[in-house]
Design a protein around this motif. Sequence first.
Motif, mmCIF file in Angstrom:
data_model
loop_
_atom_site.group_PDB
_atom_site.id
_atom_site.type_symbol
_atom_site.label_atom_id
_atom_site.label_comp_id
_atom_site.label_asym_id
_atom_site.label_seq_id
_atom_site.Cartn_x
_atom_site.Cartn_y
_atom_site.Cartn_z
ATOM 1 N N LEU A 93 0.828 -1.209 0.000
ATOM 2 C CA LEU A 93 0.000 0.000 0.000
ATOM 3 C C LEU A 93 0.863 1.260 0.000
ATOM 4 C CD1 LEU A 93 -2.822 -0.966 2.547
ATOM 5 C CD2 LEU A 93 -3.042 -0.693 0.084
ATOM 6 N N SER A 94 2.006 1.179 0.665
ATOM 7 C CA SER A 94 2.900 2.331 0.732
ATOM 8 C C SER A 94 3.438 2.703 -0.641
ATOM 9 C CB SER A 94 4.063 2.037 1.683
ATOM 10 O OG SER A 94 3.594 1.760 2.983
ATOM 11 N N LEU A 95 3.686 1.698 -1.472
ATOM 12 C CA LEU A 95 4.143 1.977 -2.838
ATOM 13 C C LEU A 95 3.117 2.820 -3.594
ATOM 14 C CD1 LEU A 95 5.715 -1.371 -4.132
ATOM 15 C CD2 LEU A 95 6.895 0.753 -3.556
ATOM 16 N N VAL A 96 1.863 2.435 -3.469
ATOM 17 C CA VAL A 96 0.813 3.154 -4.182
ATOM 18 C C VAL A 96 0.688 4.581 -3.653
ATOM 19 C CG1 VAL A 96 -1.645 3.161 -4.735
ATOM 20 C CG2 VAL A 96 -0.406 0.991 -4.624
ATOM 21 N N VAL A 97 0.687 4.716 -2.333
ATOM 22 C CA VAL A 97 0.488 6.032 -1.717
ATOM 23 C C VAL A 97 1.604 6.993 -2.088
ATOM 24 C CG1 VAL A 97 0.435 7.234 0.493
ATOM 25 C CG2 VAL A 97 -0.918 5.169 0.184
ATOM 26 N N THR A 98 2.853 6.541 -1.980
ATOM 27 C CA THR A 98 3.979 7.443 -2.231
ATOM 28 C C THR A 98 4.214 7.715 -3.714
ATOM 29 O OG1 THR A 98 5.496 5.539 -2.126
ATOM 30 C CG2 THR A 98 5.157 6.802 -0.101
ATOM 31 N N ALA A 99 3.727 6.844 -4.598
ATOM 32 C CA ALA A 99 3.936 7.052 -6.027
ATOM 33 C C ALA A 99 3.021 8.138 -6.582
ATOM 34 C CB ALA A 99 3.730 5.742 -6.792
ATOM 35 N N ILE A 100 1.767 8.182 -6.118
ATOM 36 C CA ILE A 100 0.809 9.121 -6.706
ATOM 37 C C ILE A 100 0.314 10.165 -5.718
ATOM 38 C CG2 ILE A 100 0.048 7.397 -8.363
ATOM 39 C CD1 ILE A 100 -2.406 6.900 -6.672
ATOM 40 N N GLY A 101 0.526 9.948 -4.426
ATOM 41 C CA GLY A 101 -0.003 10.854 -3.422
ATOM 42 C C GLY A 101 0.540 12.271 -3.480
ATOM 43 N N PRO A 102 1.871 12.467 -3.538
ATOM 44 C CA PRO A 102 2.389 13.844 -3.530
ATOM 45 C C PRO A 102 1.858 14.705 -4.672
ATOM 46 C CG PRO A 102 4.141 12.284 -3.047
ATOM 47 C CD PRO A 102 2.948 11.466 -3.447
ATOM 48 N N ALA A 103 1.736 14.135 -5.865
ATOM 49 C CA ALA A 103 1.237 14.912 -6.995
ATOM 50 C C ALA A 103 -0.246 15.240 -6.860
ATOM 51 C CB ALA A 103 1.483 14.158 -8.296
ATOM 52 N N ALA A 104 -0.994 14.358 -6.190
ATOM 53 C CA ALA A 104 -2.437 14.571 -6.062
ATOM 54 C C ALA A 104 -2.792 15.476 -4.892
ATOM 55 C CB ALA A 104 -3.144 13.221 -5.899
ATOM 56 N N ALA A 105 -1.831 15.802 -4.041
ATOM 57 C CA ALA A 105 -2.133 16.565 -2.828
ATOM 58 C C ALA A 105 -2.691 17.950 -3.142
ATOM 59 C CB ALA A 105 -0.878 16.675 -1.957
ATOM 60 N N ALA A 106 -2.008 18.701 -4.033
ATOM 61 C CA ALA A 106 -2.421 20.082 -4.308
ATOM 62 C C ALA A 106 -3.796 20.176 -4.961
ATOM 63 C CB ALA A 106 -1.362 20.778 -5.168
ATOM 64 N N PRO A 107 -4.081 19.440 -6.051
ATOM 65 C CA PRO A 107 -5.427 19.553 -6.636
ATOM 66 C C PRO A 107 -6.524 19.046 -5.711
ATOM 67 C CG PRO A 107 -4.172 17.806 -7.710
ATOM 68 C CD PRO A 107 -3.205 18.562 -6.869
ATOM 69 N N PHE A 108 -6.219 18.013 -4.938
ATOM 70 C CA PHE A 108 -7.219 17.498 -3.999
ATOM 71 C C PHE A 108 -7.563 18.547 -2.950
ATOM 72 C CE2 PHE A 108 -7.757 15.677 0.270
ATOM 73 C CZ PHE A 108 -8.962 15.007 0.105
ATOM 74 N N LEU A 109 -6.539 19.153 -2.361
ATOM 75 C CA LEU A 109 -6.772 20.143 -1.315
ATOM 76 C C LEU A 109 -7.467 21.379 -1.858
ATOM 77 C CD1 LEU A 109 -6.178 20.214 1.711
ATOM 78 C CD2 LEU A 109 -4.133 21.537 1.206
ATOM 79 N N GLY A 110 -7.053 21.809 -3.050
ATOM 80 C CA GLY A 110 -7.718 22.958 -3.647
ATOM 81 C C GLY A 110 -9.181 22.698 -3.961
ATOM 82 N N LEU A 111 -9.491 21.450 -4.317
ATOM 83 C CA LEU A 111 -10.866 21.095 -4.680
ATOM 84 C C LEU A 111 -11.776 21.058 -3.460
ATOM 85 C CD1 LEU A 111 -12.731 20.168 -7.013
ATOM 86 C CD2 LEU A 111 -12.078 17.812 -6.442
ATOM 87 N N VAL A 112 -11.293 20.491 -2.345
ATOM 88 C CA VAL A 112 -12.177 20.277 -1.198
ATOM 89 C C VAL A 112 -12.200 21.454 -0.230
ATOM 90 C CG1 VAL A 112 -11.905 17.776 -1.305
ATOM 91 C CG2 VAL A 112 -10.361 19.115 0.133
ATOM 92 N N THR A 113 -11.178 22.309 -0.258
ATOM 93 C CA THR A 113 -11.132 23.396 0.719
ATOM 94 C C THR A 113 -11.180 24.780 0.101
ATOM 95 O OG1 THR A 113 -8.711 23.465 0.758
ATOM 96 C CG2 THR A 113 -9.795 21.976 2.305
ATOM 97 N N GLY A 114 -10.969 24.887 -1.197
ATOM 98 C CA GLY A 114 -10.999 26.197 -1.834
ATOM 99 C C GLY A 114 -9.630 26.846 -1.899
ATOM 100 N N PRO A 115 -9.492 27.903 -2.665
ATOM 101 C CA PRO A 115 -8.182 28.533 -2.871
ATOM 102 C C PRO A 115 -7.609 29.181 -1.629
ATOM 103 C CG PRO A 115 -9.939 29.834 -3.879
ATOM 104 C CD PRO A 115 -10.545 28.531 -3.471
ATOM 105 N N ARG A 116 -8.452 29.575 -0.679
ATOM 106 C CA ARG A 116 -7.921 30.222 0.526
ATOM 107 C C ARG A 116 -6.996 29.288 1.288
ATOM 108 N NH1 ARG A 116 -12.004 31.965 5.224
ATOM 109 N NH2 ARG A 116 -12.415 29.735 5.047
#
Length: 584
Positions: free
Chosen positions: A401-424
């Motif tokens: 599971l760690s392989l999956v998380v570390t391979a795609i997680g860092p790149a998905a962090a910014a768009p995910f956070l911007g989508l669920v919390t807004g630009p602020r």
Amino acid sequence: MADKQPPSAPAVEPAAPSAVHGASLLIALQIASRAATFIANQLLLRFLTAQLLGVATQLEVYYLSVLFFARESLRVAIQRQGGREQPQEETSKGSKKGSKGEKESDTSSSSASSSQSAVNLAYVSILLGSLVAMLLGWLYLASIHKTSDEDGSNNHDHPARSLAETTPFLVPSLYLYALTSVIELLSEPAFVVLQLRLQFGARAAAESVATVLRCATTLGAAVLATRLGGSSNRGLDIGVLPFALGQLAYGVGLLAVYAWHGAALARRDGFSLFPKRLTGQYALQLFDRPTLHLASSMSVQSIVKHVLTQGDTFLVSALSTTTTQGVYALANNYGGLAARLLFQPIEESSRSYFSRLLAEDGNATEKTENKDAKGRKKAGNASAERAARDLQTLLKIYLLLSLVVTAIGPAAAAPFLGLVTGPRWANSGAAATLAAYVWYIPLLAVNGVAEAFVASVATEAQVYRQSMWMGGFSAVFAGAGYVCLRVLDGGAVGLVAANGINMVCRIIWCLVFIHGYFSARGVSFFGDATTSLMPHPLSVLAAVVTSTAVRRFVPVVAAAAGPVAQITQLIKIAVLAVPFVLTV
């Protein structure tokens, strides 16, 4: 426990399937409750500033600290007590003395006595919790009345004010959190008995009801405050009061459901949910002496463990502003979502499972004391070999599971956070912190299950040695945190790095302990580590290729970009992840 099986059935047989069923039920519960909490939090973020979220995090740490210091060591000790008593019940059932009815009566009496002993010990948690709530509350009150300059400027027109002055309803909220901690501890007598009897359904019902009440109350208070503001665009500012009211509803819900199920079990099996004197070798005719002694010896370890678990919050509180604390809390909540949904229920169930399995291992060795040495060794190693296989399986799954998380997680962090919390919030630096936290999740998972195993089998002397090492690791963590936050000015990202250093130290200690434990029983835990635990080389290669492809072919969108751009970026990352997941 024994009352759940026919008298002729071995007590240890249901341990494995019951633990697996319990883990599955708790995971499903965590997914449902966390999903509800997640949705509620997303709505709340529209009403919150970073500073208010930081203060709410401090209050939550206060609340969790009261509960942890009051009940953690006692819960573990009571579970260990349950693991030791099962073989005694089995021996009683296997005795040739007396009739079948007498044996059933002895088993029922032993079960009721065991339950009453656990209930009596739970009241120690209530007493401790009341004292700890007052002590920590007094310390927190003293800290929030100290003046501080939040933005670091010395403006004479706007002099520095205390946190209590800048945060509405902070002191009443603190009192509500203290009251809620005591209310939740009142459910402890019913909880420990239901846990010993593997009544996971009651826990699922209690936490589900309590979570719904908390979400509804918190959201209702926040929305009501905005409408009470009249013509004001911001509404009535009630600070962190919605969080306190929501937590109070949670505690009341837990107490009501646990009391209902616990009372039904007490009527059926003949014990009381109130303290009751017992006959035999009990301290004050109330408390089981070995369990009480084990709990007291584990209390130091519990304090150190809690400082390490919540050390990031303590450290960031001392070295940063409440605004920075809010940013870190947001990233920590999203980054730790997998740990709370999946890892925590598995950790709790595996601790109970290994306690029972390896307690039976020790009992099997005792029962063969009159046989030859070869027979004793074979009986004693059977459960140890099974425990080693199960622990290896858990660790290998976590590494995959760690392989999956570390391979795609860092790149998905910014768009995910911007989508669920807004630009602020995306512009606050939380996205970079969340991307760094992704690398911390695998360490969190491995450490959780490793420490669960240690807690299941460690002797009092080994627990004491672990406490000493944990104290040393806490010093390492504090030093790393100071360097990362003050010297390198790493902010919340630096705090994640300091946590990672601390977690690596803890994992190494646990793995050394596990290796020694199985080696002493003639079982090779690690063996060929490359094939037994580590992921296949092709899986590792696929992870590297996927991570590189995501960084090269998926453009980074601005934090203020609209939801369409962010969703598009997440879809591209998911498309690149599909062949990688299939390869693994």
